[in-house]
Design an enzyme around this catalytic site. Structure first.
Site, PDB file in Angstrom:
ATOM      1  CD  GLN A   1      -1.638  -2.407   1.519  1.00 41.79           C
ATOM      2  OE1 GLN A   1      -0.493  -2.672   1.872  1.00 41.79           O
ATOM      3  NE2 GLN A   1      -2.562  -3.348   1.416  1.00 41.79           N
TER       4      GLN A   1
ATOM      5  CE1 TYR B   1       7.350 -13.640 -10.427  1.00 40.61           C
ATOM      6  CE2 TYR B   1       8.542 -15.716 -10.487  1.00 40.61           C
ATOM      7  CZ  TYR B   1       8.148 -14.541 -11.101  1.00 40.61           C
ATOM      8  OH  TYR B   1       8.545 -14.258 -12.374  1.00 40.61           O
TER       9      TYR B   1
ATOM     10  CD1 TRP C   1       2.803 -14.899   0.205  1.00 36.42           C
ATOM     11  CD2 TRP C   1       2.904 -14.261   2.340  1.00 36.42           C
ATOM     12  NE1 TRP C   1       2.419 -15.963   0.963  1.00 36.42           N
ATOM     13  CE2 TRP C   1       2.462 -15.602   2.284  1.00 36.42           C
ATOM     14  CE3 TRP C   1       3.037 -13.647   3.580  1.00 36.42           C
ATOM     15  CZ2 TRP C   1       2.161 -16.321   3.430  1.00 36.42           C
ATOM     16  CZ3 TRP C   1       2.742 -14.372   4.721  1.00 36.42           C
ATOM     17  CH2 TRP C   1       2.312 -15.702   4.642  1.00 36.42           C
TER      18      TRP C   1
ATOM     19  CD1 TRP D   1      -2.617  -0.289   8.050  1.00 39.33           C
ATOM     20  CD2 TRP D   1      -0.792   0.828   8.672  1.00 39.33           C
ATOM     21  NE1 TRP D   1      -1.701  -1.210   8.522  1.00 39.33           N
ATOM     22  CE2 TRP D   1      -0.568  -0.541   8.912  1.00 39.33           C
ATOM     23  CE3 TRP D   1       0.219   1.748   8.977  1.00 39.33           C
ATOM     24  CZ2 TRP D   1       0.624  -1.023   9.449  1.00 39.33           C
ATOM     25  CZ3 TRP D   1       1.407   1.264   9.512  1.00 39.33           C
ATOM     26  CH2 TRP D   1       1.607  -0.102   9.746  1.00 39.33           C
ATOM     27  NE  ARG D   2      -6.357   0.129  16.151  1.00 37.59           N
ATOM     28  CZ  ARG D   2      -6.207  -1.166  16.390  1.00 37.59           C
ATOM     29  NH1 ARG D   2      -6.484  -2.056  15.437  1.00 37.59           N
ATOM     30  NH2 ARG D   2      -5.787  -1.588  17.573  1.00 37.59           N
ATOM     31  CB  ALA D   3       0.106   0.812  12.969  1.00 36.94           C
ATOM     32  CG  ASP D   4      -0.638  -4.707  10.889  1.00 34.41           C
ATOM     33  OD1 ASP D   4       0.022  -3.719  10.541  1.00 34.41           O
ATOM     34  OD2 ASP D   4      -0.632  -5.783  10.247  1.00 34.41           O
TER      35      ASP D   4
ATOM     36  CG  HIS E   1      -5.450  -3.303  10.244  1.00 40.79           C
ATOM     37  ND1 HIS E   1      -4.085  -3.388  10.282  1.00 40.79           N
ATOM     38  CD2 HIS E   1      -5.832  -4.215   9.327  1.00 40.79           C
ATOM     39  CE1 HIS E   1      -3.667  -4.296   9.417  1.00 40.79           C
ATOM     40  NE2 HIS E   1      -4.718  -4.797   8.825  1.00 40.79           N
TER      41      HIS E   1
ATOM     42  CD  GLU F   1      -4.792  -7.448   5.841  1.00 39.82           C
ATOM     43  OE1 GLU F   1      -4.280  -6.907   6.840  1.00 39.82           O
ATOM     44  OE2 GLU F   1      -4.151  -8.183   5.084  1.00 39.82           O
TER      45      GLU F   1
END
Length: 604
Positions: free
Chosen positions: A173, A193, A195, A445-448, A480, A501
């Site tokens: 992203q 190749y 992820w 983005w709420r950080a993970d 998130h 997600e």
């Protein structure tokens, strides 16, 4: 007044089902000297204590030490590029910021590897004005071949002749590829190749084929491609010549012939020795690139119409520049603000270089825009501060009603982050109240992972809330959040591509219980909305704290003829949590531990 209206439940998403948790430390390195920047503005005496400062500010100015400007005669360009990359390759949450600018001309035998917070751009009016025989490379060696954390970097306005015929752009992203002309193939996956979880292309021509390979999702807008190799879960195209035919769910291609409305991102260019900012025109039913006949349509502003901000400038200084009629050019760095930057004049441009970052320190918003038309916000990052902000970016006041269809506000490559780089909290990350606003590529983005991360530590209930009517989102990534990731309350809203997600770190089912509903939808349309349409939407869950959590559905909307969805999917990543349905009560549940999408082609 709260930015979230009464009927606003909330969603989540992040990235560690596909990205291992990592808290990268900043890499210290000496600042690199800027080349070819304009002369600095003269210093002014300090204002008298206790008095509002109304002194005129000078436009233009030094672009600073983190803007490197090259021309074909510059010695040791490769060494400079390598030095920046060494500093930024793994500095995921560091404070280094760089813009690499190339004057028009031809450059040979270069490989510009891009790390975090690094932007590379040509300074011509067309990508073909600045040609690199070599590569602009993003790979994932720093993270064991996993590209799912290759965030916050960009390439714009260059022509490439890749050294081996293929340019590698393995990103996730917040890594746009804009106004690029690739004379060869484009590979979107890392070496081997591994992820990958991106991404976004706009206004670009790829003469060869685009190979996403392991990329899970991708959005391409108003471009030309020589072919497209494969698809994994969700590949969306609008206005793309050479795009694959509509095929969702097998193959998972969502293809729109045109983009309803688009206006390309402003960009820096040179006219002789003068820096200017080009503002492309709006297009309707757009298809293909803007520059196929050379100079794009639009207008150019001289740099003296901009206040060239430097880290250390406070909000009062930036607001004074805006009140005096100047636009803002934010040079690379981190800006701490103790009040919102207020954009009140129609047609104002706020353009960031090298992922310039705004941080509100005392619970304020970072930026607020009035109910005015033609504003262009582009190319910067907003980090939540340690005190909870009600909103971080507010486009229009809550009751904005003016019609801006002829000159909309655009929000492009503006990214919002809550946590990761440090403690950060916000109730709502981005609120769009102005009518006809175009949100073109954002990652909220709420950080993970990183610093200051936890279910309550970096609390953020809502990602994007849209209250304005006639808003268009193209390339929407929101992840998130503790409640709804997207809450859409405006009429006649449209979204082309959505990736989500849910929050990984929900501690248990009770923490996300939403009245009688299990969990908050990733994308919710308000109950009162009578017209809404969206294409190519995906939501994933990876409840790694409590894998038994059940998410009732990924999407929620009133069931009426004017509210329409096309090509939706939900996925449980490795069986860590489950979806019962795709949208409302429609769509099969995700199955067991297999990471296989459940899809709905059309709703209702």
């Amino acid at each position: 007044m709260s930015s979230v209206p009464p009927d606003s439940p909330a969603p989540h998403r992040s990235g560690v089902g596909r990205r291992a948790v990592l808290g990268a430390a900043a890499v210290a390195a000496p600042a690199l000297a800027g080349l070819g920047a304009a002369p600095a503005a003269a210093a002014s005496p300090a204002p008298a204590p206790g008095r509002r400062d109304h002194r005129p500010l000078r436009g233009g100015g030094d672009l600073g030490p983190r803007v490197l400007v090259f021309d074909p005669s510059t010695p040791d360009i490769q060494a400079r590029l390598d030095e920046v990359f060494a500093e930024q390759e793994s500095a995921q949450f560091g404070d280094g910021r760089y813009a690499l600018l190339f004057r028009p001309g031809t450059y040979r035998d270069l490989n510009a590897q891009l790390g975090f917070y690094t932007s590379i751009s040509g300074l011509g009016l067309s990508p073909d004005d600045t040609t690199i025989h070599g590569d602009v490379t993003v790979d994932a060696g720093w993270f064991g071949g996993n590209a799912t954390q290759n965030f916050w970097r960009s390439a714009e306005n260059l022509a490439l002749f890749p050294a081996n015929g293929t340019n590698r752009w393995a990103v996730a992203q917040a890594a746009p590829f804009r106004r690029m002309h690739v004379h060869g193939d484009l590979n979107l996956a890392p070496s081997g190749y591994g992820w990958a979880s991106g991404g976004y292309i706009a206004d670009s021509r790829i003469e060869g084929r685009v190979g996403p390979y392991s990329q899970q999702q991708w959005y391409t807008r108003d471009s030309t491609v020589g072919g497209w190799v494969n698809a994994v879960w969700n590949m969306v195209f609008s206005g793309v010549e050479g795009a694959p035919a509509q095929g969702f769910p097998d193959p998972p291609y969502t293809t729109l012939a045109t983009t309803p409305v688009s206006r390309e991102k402003p960009f820096l260019h040179v006219h002789g020795d003068e820096f200017r900012v080009f503002l492309p025109d709006k297009r309707t039913d757009a298809r293909g690139v803007t520059w196929d006949k050379g100079t794009p349509r639009g207008r150019s502003l001289p740099l003296h119409r901009f206040y060239v901000a430097r880290p250390g400038d406070d909000a009062a200084t930036l607001n004074r520049a805006l009140r005096q009629g100047l636009h803002l050019l934010l040079t690379p760095g981190v800006y701490h603000v103790d009040e919102p930057i207020r954009v009140t004049r129609p047609g104002t441009v706020v353009l960031g270089l090298g992922y310039a970052t705004l941080v509100p320190d005392n619970g304020t918003a970072a930026m607020k825009v009035a109910d005015v038309g033609g504003v262009r916000l582009a190319g910067f990052l907003i980090d939540a501060g340690p005190v909870t902000s009600e909103t971080l970016l507010e486009v229009g006041p809550r009751w904005a009603r003016r019609d801006h269809r002829h000159d909309p506000t655009t929000v492009q490559d503006v990214f919002v982050r809550i946590g990761g780089a440090g403690a950060g909290r916000a109730t709502t990350s981005m609120v769009i109240n102005n009518r006809h606003t175009i949100v073109d590529h954002t990652w909220i983005w709420r950080a993970d992972h990183g610093t200051g991360v936890g279910w309550e530590t970096n609390r953020a209930d809502y990602g994007l809330v849209v209250n304005g009517d006639d808003v268009l989102a193209t390339g929407l990534f929101v992840e998130h959040f503790n409640k709804y990731d997207v809450q859409w309350n405006g009429q006649r809203g449209r979204t082309v591509f959505f990736q989500n997600e849910k929050a990984y770190d929900a501690p248990n089912q009770a923490a996300i219980q939403n009245g009688a509903v299990q969990g908050y939808a990733a994308y919710r349309v308000g109950d009162h909305v009578t017209e809404h349409e969206a294409w190519g939407l995906g939501s994933y869950c990876y409840y790694n704290v409590d894998p038994t959590i059940v998410q009732h559905h990924g999407f929620a909307a009133p069931q009426r003829p004017g509210v329409r969805f096309h090509d939706l999917l939900v996925i449980s990543l490795g069986g860590n949590g489950q979806y019962r349905h795709v949208i409302n009560e429609t769509g099969a549940p995700t199955s067991g531990t297999s990471t296989v999408p459940s899809t709905v082609v059309s709703y209702p």
